[in-house]
Scaffold this motif. Structure first.
Motif, PDB file in Angstrom:
ATOM      1  N   VAL A   1     -10.729 -10.265  -7.423  1.00 29.42           N
ATOM      2  CA  VAL A   1      -9.546  -9.498  -7.956  1.00 29.42           C
ATOM      3  C   VAL A   1      -9.355  -9.673  -9.358  1.00 29.42           C
ATOM      4  CG1 VAL A   1      -8.248  -9.362  -5.742  1.00 29.42           C
ATOM      5  CG2 VAL A   1      -8.069 -11.303  -7.337  1.00 29.42           C
ATOM      6  N   LYS A   2      -8.990  -8.784 -10.019  1.00 31.18           N
ATOM      7  CA  LYS A   2      -8.714  -9.190 -11.650  1.00 31.18           C
ATOM      8  C   LYS A   2      -7.242  -9.109 -12.010  1.00 31.18           C
ATOM      9  CE  LYS A   2      -9.620  -7.164 -16.251  1.00 31.18           C
ATOM     10  NZ  LYS A   2     -10.331  -6.028 -16.829  1.00 31.18           N
ATOM     11  N   CYS A   3      -6.710 -10.243 -12.682  1.00 35.61           N
ATOM     12  CA  CYS A   3      -5.177 -10.030 -13.160  1.00 35.61           C
ATOM     13  C   CYS A   3      -4.953  -8.942 -14.123  1.00 35.61           C
ATOM     14  CB  CYS A   3      -5.087 -11.340 -13.512  1.00 35.61           C
ATOM     15  SG  CYS A   3      -3.229 -11.748 -14.150  1.00 35.61           S
ATOM     16  N   ILE A   4      -4.186  -8.252 -13.767  1.00 41.75           N
ATOM     17  CA  ILE A   4      -3.839  -6.853 -14.762  1.00 41.75           C
ATOM     18  C   ILE A   4      -2.275  -7.175 -15.427  1.00 41.75           C
ATOM     19  CG2 ILE A   4      -5.369  -5.525 -13.671  1.00 41.75           C
ATOM     20  CD1 ILE A   4      -3.142  -4.108 -12.337  1.00 41.75           C
ATOM     21  N   LYS A   5      -1.615  -8.047 -14.723  1.00 42.37           N
ATOM     22  CA  LYS A   5      -0.216  -8.161 -15.315  1.00 42.37           C
ATOM     23  C   LYS A   5       0.500  -9.418 -14.969  1.00 42.37           C
ATOM     24  CE  LYS A   5       4.073  -5.453 -15.722  1.00 42.37           C
ATOM     25  NZ  LYS A   5       4.959  -4.433 -15.340  1.00 42.37           N
ATOM     26  N   ILE A   6       1.257  -9.905 -15.674  1.00 39.34           N
ATOM     27  CA  ILE A   6       2.164 -10.910 -15.301  1.00 39.34           C
ATOM     28  C   ILE A   6       3.610 -10.543 -15.885  1.00 39.34           C
ATOM     29  CG2 ILE A   6       2.878 -13.374 -14.980  1.00 39.34           C
ATOM     30  CD1 ILE A   6      -0.042 -14.055 -15.934  1.00 39.34           C
ATOM     31  N   ASP A   7       4.673 -10.361 -14.985  1.00 44.10           N
ATOM     32  CA  ASP A   7       5.858  -9.937 -15.557  1.00 44.10           C
ATOM     33  C   ASP A   7       6.812 -11.159 -16.056  1.00 44.10           C
ATOM     34  OD1 ASP A   7       7.165 -10.970 -13.422  1.00 44.10           O
ATOM     35  OD2 ASP A   7       7.643  -9.181 -12.249  1.00 44.10           O
ATOM     36  N   GLU A   8       8.150 -10.725 -16.438  1.00 42.31           N
ATOM     37  CA  GLU A   8       8.945 -11.772 -17.157  1.00 42.31           C
ATOM     38  C   GLU A   8       9.229 -12.800 -15.938  1.00 42.31           C
ATOM     39  OE1 GLU A   8      11.250  -8.123 -15.776  1.00 42.31           O
ATOM     40  OE2 GLU A   8       9.503  -8.792 -17.224  1.00 42.31           O
ATOM     41  N   LYS A   9       9.233 -12.443 -14.727  1.00 41.75           N
ATOM     42  CA  LYS A   9       9.530 -13.236 -13.687  1.00 41.75           C
ATOM     43  C   LYS A   9       8.427 -14.194 -12.984  1.00 41.75           C
ATOM     44  CE  LYS A   9      13.555 -10.810 -12.139  1.00 41.75           C
ATOM     45  NZ  LYS A   9      14.139 -10.062 -10.869  1.00 41.75           N
ATOM     46  N   GLY A  10       7.454 -13.973 -13.931  1.00 39.19           N
ATOM     47  CA  GLY A  10       6.197 -14.579 -13.306  1.00 39.19           C
ATOM     48  C   GLY A  10       5.481 -14.083 -12.276  1.00 39.19           C
ATOM     49  N   ARG A  11       5.644 -12.787 -11.653  1.00 40.11           N
ATOM     50  CA  ARG A  11       4.976 -12.169 -10.673  1.00 40.11           C
ATOM     51  C   ARG A  11       3.627 -11.514 -11.367  1.00 40.11           C
ATOM     52  NH1 ARG A  11      10.137  -8.934  -8.697  1.00 40.11           N
ATOM     53  NH2 ARG A  11      10.331  -8.210 -10.978  1.00 40.11           N
ATOM     54  N   VAL A  12       2.761 -11.837 -10.362  1.00 39.61           N
ATOM     55  CA  VAL A  12       1.324 -11.567 -10.705  1.00 39.61           C
ATOM     56  C   VAL A  12       0.721 -10.276 -10.064  1.00 39.61           C
ATOM     57  CG1 VAL A  12      -1.029 -12.276 -10.911  1.00 39.61           C
ATOM     58  CG2 VAL A  12       0.947 -13.815 -11.174  1.00 39.61           C
ATOM     59  N   ASP A  13       0.369  -9.248 -10.892  1.00 41.37           N
ATOM     60  CA  ASP A  13      -0.218  -7.824 -10.407  1.00 41.37           C
ATOM     61  C   ASP A  13      -1.804  -8.253 -10.515  1.00 41.37           C
ATOM     62  OD1 ASP A  13       1.998  -7.025  -9.895  1.00 41.37           O
ATOM     63  OD2 ASP A  13       2.334  -5.614 -11.336  1.00 41.37           O
ATOM     64  N   LEU A  14      -2.546  -7.672  -9.490  1.00 41.74           N
ATOM     65  CA  LEU A  14      -3.837  -8.032  -9.254  1.00 41.74           C
ATOM     66  C   LEU A  14      -4.595  -6.599  -8.778  1.00 41.74           C
ATOM     67  CD1 LEU A  14      -3.955 -10.941  -6.997  1.00 41.74           C
ATOM     68  CD2 LEU A  14      -4.213 -10.855  -9.539  1.00 41.74           C
ATOM     69  N   SER A  15      -5.855  -6.386  -9.280  1.00 38.66           N
ATOM     70  CA  SER A  15      -6.455  -5.087  -8.865  1.00 38.66           C
ATOM     71  C   SER A  15      -7.838  -5.513  -8.393  1.00 38.66           C
ATOM     72  CB  SER A  15      -6.443  -4.382 -10.388  1.00 38.66           C
ATOM     73  OG  SER A  15      -7.439  -3.111 -10.141  1.00 38.66           O
ATOM     74  N   ARG A  16      -8.131  -5.037  -7.314  1.00 44.49           N
ATOM     75  CA  ARG A  16      -9.647  -5.131  -6.936  1.00 44.49           C
ATOM     76  C   ARG A  16     -10.369  -3.881  -7.389  1.00 44.49           C
ATOM     77  NH1 ARG A  16     -12.224  -2.854  -2.357  1.00 44.49           N
ATOM     78  NH2 ARG A  16     -13.831  -4.061  -1.388  1.00 44.49           N
ATOM     79  N   LYS A  17      -9.675  -2.824  -7.606  1.00 46.00           N
ATOM     80  CA  LYS A  17     -10.607  -1.755  -8.170  1.00 46.00           C
ATOM     81  C   LYS A  17     -11.077  -2.095  -9.503  1.00 46.00           C
ATOM     82  CE  LYS A  17      -8.428   1.865  -9.909  1.00 46.00           C
ATOM     83  NZ  LYS A  17      -7.424   2.922 -10.221  1.00 46.00           N
ATOM     84  N   ASP A  18     -10.375  -2.809 -10.599  1.00 44.80           N
ATOM     85  CA  ASP A  18     -10.936  -3.130 -11.856  1.00 44.80           C
ATOM     86  C   ASP A  18     -11.990  -4.105 -11.622  1.00 44.80           C
ATOM     87  OD1 ASP A  18      -8.867  -1.378 -12.602  1.00 44.80           O
ATOM     88  OD2 ASP A  18      -7.766  -2.764 -13.581  1.00 44.80           O
ATOM     89  N   ALA A  19     -11.870  -5.099 -10.546  1.00 49.01           N
ATOM     90  CA  ALA A  19     -12.752  -6.164 -10.679  1.00 49.01           C
ATOM     91  C   ALA A  19     -14.015  -5.423  -9.953  1.00 49.01           C
ATOM     92  CB  ALA A  19     -12.383  -7.246  -9.536  1.00 49.01           C
ATOM     93  N   LEU A  20     -14.048  -4.466  -9.145  1.00 45.45           N
ATOM     94  CA  LEU A  20     -15.222  -3.970  -8.624  1.00 45.45           C
ATOM     95  C   LEU A  20     -16.073  -3.260  -9.728  1.00 45.45           C
ATOM     96  CD1 LEU A  20     -13.937  -2.729  -5.314  1.00 45.45           C
ATOM     97  CD2 LEU A  20     -15.476  -4.448  -5.614  1.00 45.45           C
ATOM     98  N   GLU A  21     -14.973  -2.667 -10.632  1.00 49.47           N
ATOM     99  CA  GLU A  21     -15.820  -1.738 -11.883  1.00 49.47           C
ATOM    100  C   GLU A  21     -16.484  -2.781 -12.858  1.00 49.47           C
ATOM    101  OE1 GLU A  21     -12.391   0.496 -13.642  1.00 49.47           O
ATOM    102  OE2 GLU A  21     -12.583   1.918 -11.917  1.00 49.47           O
ATOM    103  N   GLU A  22     -15.921  -3.794 -12.960  1.00 50.48           N
ATOM    104  CA  GLU A  22     -16.617  -4.869 -13.685  1.00 50.48           C
ATOM    105  C   GLU A  22     -17.777  -5.508 -13.278  1.00 50.48           C
ATOM    106  OE1 GLU A  22     -14.252  -7.358 -16.251  1.00 50.48           O
ATOM    107  OE2 GLU A  22     -12.787  -5.963 -16.513  1.00 50.48           O
ATOM    108  N   ASN A  23     -18.138  -5.430 -12.141  1.00 44.64           N
ATOM    109  CA  ASN A  23     -19.063  -5.899 -11.279  1.00 44.64           C
ATOM    110  C   ASN A  23     -19.954  -4.839 -10.862  1.00 44.64           C
ATOM    111  OD1 ASN A  23     -18.703  -9.085 -11.154  1.00 44.64           O
ATOM    112  ND2 ASN A  23     -16.623  -8.301 -11.060  1.00 44.64           N
TER     113      ASN A  23
END
Length: 710
Positions: free
Chosen positions: A688-710
């Motif tokens: 997974v690729k880390c695509i965002k961390i909001d002001e509350k520390g919640r982390v958004d991940l993307s499997r799609k973006d990780a696959l595209e880079e690999n």
């Protein structure tokens, strides 16, 4: 009420003496202000001569915690037994003052120094020493002063007078000296392997400061000093002396020449006992109201002169043999060291051990390693609050073949331990290099002179045996002096009798590269620069000889530590993340400790974390737990994570223990996804690729973006 006020400067700080307002029922008193530091010095005494055969002088230095705005710790919340620091300063003041009372003066004298206000930039110790001398000079007591002291540091090759605690940390020299205007009579120092030449220059510079303080005292005394009183002095009765000399003949002189210590001392004691019993048989009676009454006071006084005569014979013969015949009690040359024998690793369960023997002096050194949190907590007026290295010196009475008191350490034991610490500290590794609290204990198993220097040798070898990466081996030697007029003899490796009957005890410790500690006490008024230089040169030759011996026993620091010693790993975290490791009320760190075999964790404010345990596996596990607690995902970075929860809107992926992120269903694949379980299931490891961390520390991940880079 008139207050007499005198002002000068001491190390570029104002020094003010006030006399006439406080403690007026003493023999003499002075309130001394040094910047924001204030010390009250007083002297009191008894007018009659003591019945004992020694000078009953007591010097006390005491720090009140209110002086630094502190409330004492512990249950009682008041000052208790003297701290080690107070004990050491009391000794330091006593040592230059005691020799300046005339021989034969036996009256009870007490000198009390109380720190009433403490300014960290103006240390009180040397103020108390000058105050002690000043009140003696102002009093009617016989005193051959004045005497003053100065504390010197050296930073960037510049001397610093009365350095602060912070300045001492960067100083290559920590030197305290005292003396009259004519000569020095006390030296105490630790140094970062300085040469004898540098040390001599520092002594000369310090003496110039001392002369100015003595002039200041003389100015005050010339205006306010009392007339000196004619006190009764102990003078040996010549008739009794002649009777004793006739009775003992040459027996005591012959006994002094016996080379073996215990045999010599036993013979001397036998002759003394025989002589005292002979004269005790005399009829000491007096008539009271026509009744004959036994006069115990007269008997005690008579026997006091008998004992003094016997002591005088021993002293004179020891000094004559050395100065005239150049013969020492044990037959050695003046610069000869007694036979050396050592070994290391003799105790299996200690973390390090050694046995150092020099003639009839023997010290057993042991090393114990612990976490940094196990250091000694300092509760006094100084800012220092923790002590990482401790050297404790124990002197049981059996070491000299005698019975005696056993209990808390006395002034001598505390003093010798402190000297050992000073000698070893310059070669210790830094906290980052070796993150342990280190305790060395010296058990003196046999003593006939200079057990403190044997302690330093034993400590050095035990530290190397324990695997402590010290910069170099440290050895110590004690030098003596017999002075008759202008003639003098310097002795290497003095034994007990030479120390007792001689004029100087000069201890020098260091590595092959230079001096790490000095201590000098003398019984005469002072010694010259020439004697200092000669003693240091002779001591260096002896030190190098002892180091050669120690090197033949252990030449390198042990590569492996004892299997019984705890292991330590240092990691560094962001100081802002310390609270994440500790948790509310210490809940998180307590749980880590309980779950991992009571591992020790010390966290410093700068973010250093020390993990200690005997099992390396436990240390590595705890390290990962802590690092995971403080790790922060980086936006744009690809991680391998484990699917731990599945919802209709996406999958939660654990990047590491304690850190999860959400992969929204729209970010699971390059194609459209109807159900999350069409792509991933619980327990799957996915990129997974880390695509965002909001002001509350919640982390958004993307499997799609990780696959595209690999």
């Amino acid at each position: 009420m008139k207050i007499n006020r005198f002002e000068t400067t001491f190390g570029n700080r104002p020094l003010i003496v006030e006399i006439g307002e406080v403690a007026k029922q003493t023999n003499a008193s002075a309130l001394i202000h040094y910047g924001g530091t204030s010390v009250l010095s007083v002297v009191v005494n008894k007018n009659e001569m003591s019945s004992g055969d020694f000078f009953p002088l007591m010097v006390l230095y005491q720090e009140k915690l209110y002086a630094a705005g502190k409330i004492p710790g512990g249950f009682l919340k008041r000052e208790g037994r003297p701290t080690d620091h107070e004990t050491l300063i009391s000794r330091l003041i006593d040592r230059p003052i005691r020799p300046l009372f005339p021989e034969g003066f036996k009256n009870d004298v007490q000198i009390i120094n109380t720190v009433l206000s403490s300014d960290p930039s103006c240390p009180p110790e040397m103020v108390a020493l000058m105050g002690s001398s000043l009140v003696l000079e102002l009093s009617d007591l016989p005193f051959l002063g004045p005497v003053s002291g100065v504390h010197l540091g050296m930073i960037n090759n510049e001397y610093v007078i009365n350095p602060t605690e912070e300045e001492i940390l960067t100083s290559v020299l920590d030197l305290t000296i005292a003396g009259t205007s004519e000569a020095l009579n006390m030296v105490e120092a630790s140094a970062n392997e300085l040469s004898e030449e540098v040390m001599l220059d520092a002594l000369k510079y310090g003496h110039s400061i001392i002369k100015g303080l003595n002039d200041f005292q003389n100015e005050i005394v010339s205006k306010l000093g009392k007339d000196k009183k004619e006190y009764e002095m102990f003078v040996l009765n010549s008739e009794i002396e002649n009777e004793v000399l006739k009775f003992i003949g040459t027996s005591l002189v012959d006994a002094v020449a016996i080379e073996e210590k215990l045999e010599r001392y036993n013979k001397i004691d036998e002759i003394k006992t025989l002589t005292l019993n002979h004269f005790k048989d005399r009829p000491f009676f007096k008539i009271i109201d026509e009744i004959s009454v036994y006069d115990y006071k007269k008997e005690a006084e008579f026997l006091k002169h008998v004992g003094a005569t016997l002591d005088k014979v021993v002293t004179n013969e020891v000094r004559r043999l050395i100065t005239k015949d150049k013969i020492r009690p044990d037959g050695r040359k003046t610069d000869e060291i007694r036979p050396l024998a050592s070994r290391v690793g003799l105790l299996q369960r200690t973390h390090g051990s050694s046995l150092f023997t020099r003639g009839q002096t023997q010290a057993l050194g042991t090393v114990t390693l612990g976490g940094l949190g196990e250091g000694k907590i300092i509760d006094d007026i100084r800012d220092e609050d923790n002590k990482r290295f401790m050297l404790h010196y124990n002197f049981p009475q059996f070491s000299v073949g005698e019975t005696g008191r056993y209990g808390a350490p006395g002034r001598r034991e505390i003093g010798h331990g402190a000297l050992g610490e000073k000698a070893i500290i310059p070669v210790l590794p830094s906290e980052d290099e070796f993150p342990y609290t280190i305790r060395v204990v010296s058990e003196v198993l046999e003593s006939n002179g200079s057990s403190s220097q044997a302690t330093i040798c034993a400590a050095s070898m035990a530290l190397m045996n324990a695997g402590v990466p010290i910069k170099g081996a440290v050895a110590g030697i004690a030098m003596g002096l017999i002075m008759e007029g202008d003639d003098y003899t310097i002795l290497t490796d003095i034994q007990g009798m030479e120390d007792h009957e001689g004029d100087m005890d000069f201890k020098v410790a260091g590595t092959k590269d230079g001096i790490t500690a000095l201590q000098m006490d003398i019984k005469i008024l002072g010694i010259t620069d020439e004697i200092f230089k000669e003693a240091l040169t002779q001591a260096k030759a002896a030190r190098l000889q002892i180091l050669d011996h120690m090197n033949s026993v252990i030449s390198e620091v042990a590569e492996e530590m004892s299997p019984y010693a705890p292991k330590v790993k240092l990691i560094k975290i962001n100081p802002d993340k310390i609270r994440d490791v500790i948790g509310a009320g210490g809940k998180i760190i307590t749980q880590i400790i309980e779950d991992n075999d009571n591992v020790k964790i010390d966290i410093e404010q700068d973010g250093r974390v020390f993990i200690m345990h005997q099992d390396t596996k436990v240390i590595n596990k705890v390290k990962e737990i802590i690092l995971n607690l403080v790790r922060v995902p980086e936006v744009g970075k690809i991680y391998e994570g484990k699917v731990v929860r599945i919802e209709n809107f996406g999958a939660f992926v654990e990047l590491w223990e304690g850190q999860e992120g959400l992969v929204h269903v729209s970010k699971l694949s390059k194609e459209r996804v109807e159900k999350v379980t069409d792509v991933v299931n619980l327990g799957d490891l996915i990129l997974v690729k880390c695509i965002k961390i909001d002001e509350k520390g919640r982390v958004d991940l993307s499997r799609k973006d990780a696959l595209e880079e690999n």
